[in-house]
Design an enzyme around this catalytic site. Structure first.
Site, PDB file in Angstrom:
ATOM      1  N   GLU A  85       8.073   0.968  15.527  1.00  0.00           N
ATOM      2  CA  GLU A  85       9.007   1.546  14.577  1.00  0.00           C
ATOM      3  C   GLU A  85       9.059   3.051  14.795  1.00  0.00           C
ATOM      4  OE1 GLU A  85       7.390  -0.126  10.758  1.00  0.00           O
ATOM      5  OE2 GLU A  85       9.396  -0.975  10.662  1.00  0.00           O
ATOM      6  N   CYS A 140      -3.152   1.173   6.618  1.00  0.00           N
ATOM      7  CA  CYS A 140      -3.321   0.403   7.854  1.00  0.00           C
ATOM      8  C   CYS A 140      -4.042   1.224   8.910  1.00  0.00           C
ATOM      9  CB  CYS A 140      -1.968  -0.063   8.362  1.00  0.00           C
ATOM     10  SG  CYS A 140      -0.794   1.275   8.564  1.00  0.00           S
ATOM     11  N   ASN A 183       0.814  -1.232   0.000  1.00  0.00           N
ATOM     12  CA  ASN A 183       0.000   0.000   0.000  1.00  0.00           C
ATOM     13  C   ASN A 183       0.838   1.268   0.000  1.00  0.00           C
ATOM     14  OD1 ASN A 183       0.636  -0.815   2.672  1.00  0.00           O
ATOM     15  ND2 ASN A 183      -0.826   0.658   3.447  1.00  0.00           N
ATOM     16  N   GLU A 190       4.169  -4.965  12.239  1.00  0.00           N
ATOM     17  CA  GLU A 190       3.205  -3.862  12.056  1.00  0.00           C
ATOM     18  C   GLU A 190       2.070  -4.449  11.232  1.00  0.00           C
ATOM     19  OE1 GLU A 190       3.468  -0.939  13.290  1.00  0.00           O
ATOM     20  OE2 GLU A 190       5.592  -0.678  13.736  1.00  0.00           O
TER      21      GLU A 190
HETATM   22  P1  NAD Z   1       0.403  -9.359   3.239  1.00  0.00           P
HETATM   23  O1  NAD Z   1       0.480  -9.788   4.647  1.00  0.00           O
HETATM   24  O2  NAD Z   1      -0.344 -10.192   2.283  1.00  0.00           O
HETATM   25  O3  NAD Z   1       1.868  -9.217   2.612  1.00  0.00           O
HETATM   26  C1  NAD Z   1       2.861  -8.364   3.182  1.00  0.00           C
HETATM   27  C2  NAD Z   1       4.229  -8.882   2.806  1.00  0.00           C
HETATM   28  O4  NAD Z   1       4.448 -10.141   3.436  1.00  0.00           O
HETATM   29  C3  NAD Z   1       4.426  -9.128   1.315  1.00  0.00           C
HETATM   30  O5  NAD Z   1       5.751  -8.788   0.961  1.00  0.00           O
HETATM   31  C4  NAD Z   1       4.212 -10.634   1.184  1.00  0.00           C
HETATM   32  O6  NAD Z   1       4.869 -11.183   0.076  1.00  0.00           O
HETATM   33  C5  NAD Z   1       4.829 -11.123   2.488  1.00  0.00           C
HETATM   34  N1  NAD Z   1       4.324 -12.395   3.019  1.00  0.00           N
HETATM   35  C6  NAD Z   1       3.063 -12.888   2.970  1.00  0.00           C
HETATM   36  N2  NAD Z   1       3.005 -14.065   3.623  1.00  0.00           N
HETATM   37  C7  NAD Z   1       4.240 -14.314   4.111  1.00  0.00           C
HETATM   38  C8  NAD Z   1       4.812 -15.370   4.887  1.00  0.00           C
HETATM   39  N3  NAD Z   1       4.102 -16.430   5.297  1.00  0.00           N
HETATM   40  N4  NAD Z   1       6.118 -15.298   5.212  1.00  0.00           N
HETATM   41  C9  NAD Z   1       6.856 -14.233   4.839  1.00  0.00           C
HETATM   42  N5  NAD Z   1       6.386 -13.226   4.088  1.00  0.00           N
HETATM   43  C10 NAD Z   1       5.081 -13.254   3.737  1.00  0.00           C
HETATM   44  O7  NAD Z   1      -0.128  -7.859   3.297  1.00  0.00           O
HETATM   45  P2  NAD Z   1      -0.484  -6.918   2.068  1.00  0.00           P
HETATM   46  O8  NAD Z   1      -1.770  -7.417   1.489  1.00  0.00           O
HETATM   47  O9  NAD Z   1       0.707  -6.750   1.199  1.00  0.00           O
HETATM   48  O10 NAD Z   1      -0.722  -5.532   2.826  1.00  0.00           O
HETATM   49  C11 NAD Z   1      -1.928  -5.184   3.400  1.00  0.00           C
HETATM   50  C12 NAD Z   1      -1.892  -5.429   4.896  1.00  0.00           C
HETATM   51  O11 NAD Z   1      -0.785  -4.745   5.481  1.00  0.00           O
HETATM   52  C13 NAD Z   1      -3.113  -4.867   5.589  1.00  0.00           C
HETATM   53  O12 NAD Z   1      -3.574  -5.783   6.535  1.00  0.00           O
HETATM   54  C14 NAD Z   1      -2.596  -3.622   6.285  1.00  0.00           C
HETATM   55  O13 NAD Z   1      -3.320  -3.216   7.398  1.00  0.00           O
HETATM   56  C15 NAD Z   1      -1.202  -4.025   6.630  1.00  0.00           C
HETATM   57  N6  NAD Z   1      -0.362  -2.848   6.846  1.00  0.00           N
HETATM   58  C16 NAD Z   1       0.027  -2.551   8.119  1.00  0.00           C
HETATM   59  C17 NAD Z   1       0.785  -1.411   8.362  1.00  0.00           C
HETATM   60  C18 NAD Z   1       1.227  -1.039   9.762  1.00  0.00           C
HETATM   61  O14 NAD Z   1       2.140  -0.234   9.890  1.00  0.00           O
HETATM   62  N7  NAD Z   1       0.637  -1.583  10.794  1.00  0.00           N
HETATM   63  C19 NAD Z   1       1.165  -0.597   7.302  1.00  0.00           C
HETATM   64  C20 NAD Z   1       0.740  -0.940   6.005  1.00  0.00           C
HETATM   65  C21 NAD Z   1      -0.012  -2.084   5.796  1.00  0.00           C
END
Ligand code: NAD
Length: 487
Positions: free
Chosen positions: A468, A290, A158, A256
């Site tokens: 962070e 997020c 995002n 996060e």
């Molecule tokens: P996602 O969890 O699908 O993927 C995030 C990253 O993790 C990607 O690089 C993906 O390839 C990797 N990944 C997925 N499964 C994994 C595993 N089992 N082992 C290691 N790596 C893995 O999330 P997304 O769809 O890319 O992003 C959206 C989510 O991120 C939403 O839930 C949002 O709230 C969250 N988010 C949180 C913050 C925060 O600071 N709290 C900030 C931005 C986004």
């Protein structure tokens, strides 16, 4: 805005130890969500490339050139990276825009913010002290902070650039080598960051960009015995899988995760300002944030009036191609994610909710081939509705009334998440009381989504572990050592 520099058949290489490696036989597509067309192909790391990345990162981090580099020298490299990001700002912004569909102005602002993060951690790096602790005898006792060695940063799609800067800058400032695994949806800004870091004089192997899918490349990196710490931003389900893998290795992780943040409007609030805050809080970035204020709690006495104001204002938002003049909302970052949003809105109707605005794709011809979705406001929901409990991560606001402070706190805290929250009121005593009672890592009062790199950020409950940003954002990437020196 610079023109596209690669065709759909171009394979972008990944970066290990300063070498660009193309995996022609194993690639995945980068898709422009505004048009549905392919941007280019991205190399997907094999298991042996992941192993190679970890091994060469260890070699690099043990070299005196990095291991013994004094903090002010590391700081000067971080500043050179910031300079490089600013020089290549249009390229970085454009890569993000064509991969996640954020509007151009937001992409530009995020490059500026990411560069500023490198500058901030350069300053932290050269000003942070070690400590002399009180001794209880004839010795000197000291606390030293040391890098973990090789750390992995895993980022979502995002806001890739700001998330990547938020992890890579402090992890490098702390003296580690970093393996960055960007989201498969937005690999390109990270690859460009790797190129800029090399150009800035970062020794090869200190920042590696290993692209691929989370379920394969991300998983292998987390499980790799050579990886000492993982910093992850993404969904709560992925975060839980990573925490479980980390538990097996007894490895520290920073997580996060997702959110379902309550945005609260009291009857005494400055309503026009609150409308702008609520609209920006949910619809900026097409709701793919997020900290999106996705649960609106409005005091019952003003609920009909305030929701009318919101619906009117939200219907004026300009949903358009991300590079169109004045565009305020671009597409959803992927077609699959738009389908998920549509399914979630469908559950709201099944749960007795009603669509007050949107709830569908735009009908404008120019937007038909992209993954667009209109700003959506849902009403008549109860606290148990699926859309009120689960993160949608899209431009969908759930509007609910509350009666008094106790009712509000009961509803707002009734969530598995605890990332952020917002309060609009003219009563400063109430603002303080409510801010203290909310279970959330960030509280905004009469503002929303105000962020500073100097302020620690993270979640309560299932929104994450660790903080962070800020000074502690550098310590996240270090381990503490006590040294006793007999006198
Ligand atoms: P996602 O969890 O699908 O993927 C995030 C990253 O993790 C990607 O690089 C993906 O390839 C990797 N990944 C997925 N499964 C994994 C595993 N089992 N082992 C290691 N790596 C893995 O999330 P997304 O769809 O890319 O992003 C959206 C989510 O991120 C939403 O839930 C949002 O709230 C969250 N988010 C949180 C913050 C925060 O600071 N709290 C900030 C931005 C986004």
């Amino acid at each position: 805005m610079p023109a596209a520099s690669a065709s759909p058949n171009t394979v972008k290489p990944l970066l290990i130890s300063g070498e660009w490696i193309t995996t022609a036989d194993s690639t995945f597509e980068s898709i422009n969500p505004a048009s549905g067309s392919a941007n280019f192909l991205i190399s997907a790391a094999s298991e042996s490339l992941v192993d190679q990345a970890v091994e060469s990162a260890w070699q690099a981090v043990r070299q005196p050139a990095w291991r013994d580099m004094l903090p002010h020298k590391r700081a000067s490299i971080l500043r050179a990276i910031a300079d490089g990001m600013e020089r290549h700002a249009d390229t970085l912004a454009r890569l993000q825009m064509i991969e996640n569909g954020k509007v151009w102005a937001e992409c530009q602002a995020q490059v500026a913010s990411a560069a500023a993060t490198f500058r901030y951690y350069a300053s932290v790096c050269e000003t942070l002290n070690a400590e002399v602790t009180p001794s209880r005898g004839n010795y000197l006792s000291m606390t030293q902070y040391e890098p973990y060695g090789v750390v992995v940063a895993i980022t979502p799609w995002n806001s890739p650039m700001t998330m990547e800067a938020q992890k890579v800058a402090p992890a490098l400032a702390a003296g580690n080598a970093v393996i960055l695994k960007p989201s498969e949806v937005t690999s390109s800004p990270a690859l460009e960051l790797g190129r800029i870091a090399l150009e800035a004089g970062l020794p090869p192997g200190i920042l590696n960009v290993v692209t691929g899918l989370g379920a394969t490349v991300g998983k292998r990196l987390v499980e790799h015995p050579g990886v000492r710490m993982v910093s992850f931003t993404g969904g709560t389900a992925s975060g839980r899988a990573i925490a479980l893998a980390a538990a097996e290795k007894l490895m520290p992780v920073a997580l996060e995760l997702g959110g379902k943040s309550p945005h609260i409007v009291f009857a005494d609030a400055d309503l026009p300002k609150a409308v702008e805050g609520v609209i920006g809080g949910i619809f900026e970035g097409s709701g793919q944030s997020c900290v999106a204020g996705s649960r609106l709690y409005v005091q019952r006495s003003i609920a009909p009036q305030f929701i009318d104001m919101l619906v009117k204002r939200a219907s004026q938002l300009k949903v358009d191609l991300p590079d169109a003049a004045g565009a305020q909302m671009g597409p959803i970052a992927s077609f699959a994610h738009r389908e998920k949003i549509e399914r979630m809105v469908g559950t709201a109707l099944a749960d007795g909710g009603e669509v007050l605005l949107g709830g569908q794709r735009p009908t404008v011809d120019a937007l038909q081939s992209g993954a667009f979705y209109l700003p959506t406001i849902l009403g008549s929901l109860t606290r148990n509705a699926h859309v009120v409990r689960e993160e949608i991560f899209g431009p969908v606001l759930c509007a609910l009334p509350f009666d008094d402070e106790d009712d509000l706190i009961d509803q707002a805290n009734d969530s598995a998440y605890g990332l952020a929250s917002g309060i609009w009121t003219a009563d400063y005593q109430r603002a303080w009381r409510v801010a203290r009672r909310l279970e959330a890592g960030s509280v905004w009062i009469n503002t929303y989504k105000q962020l500073s790199i100097a302020t620690p950020f993270g979640g309560f409950k299932q929104s994450g572990i660790g903080r962070e940003k800020g000074l502690s954002g550098l310590r996240l990437y270090q381990q503490t050592k006590g040294i006793y020196w007999g006198m």
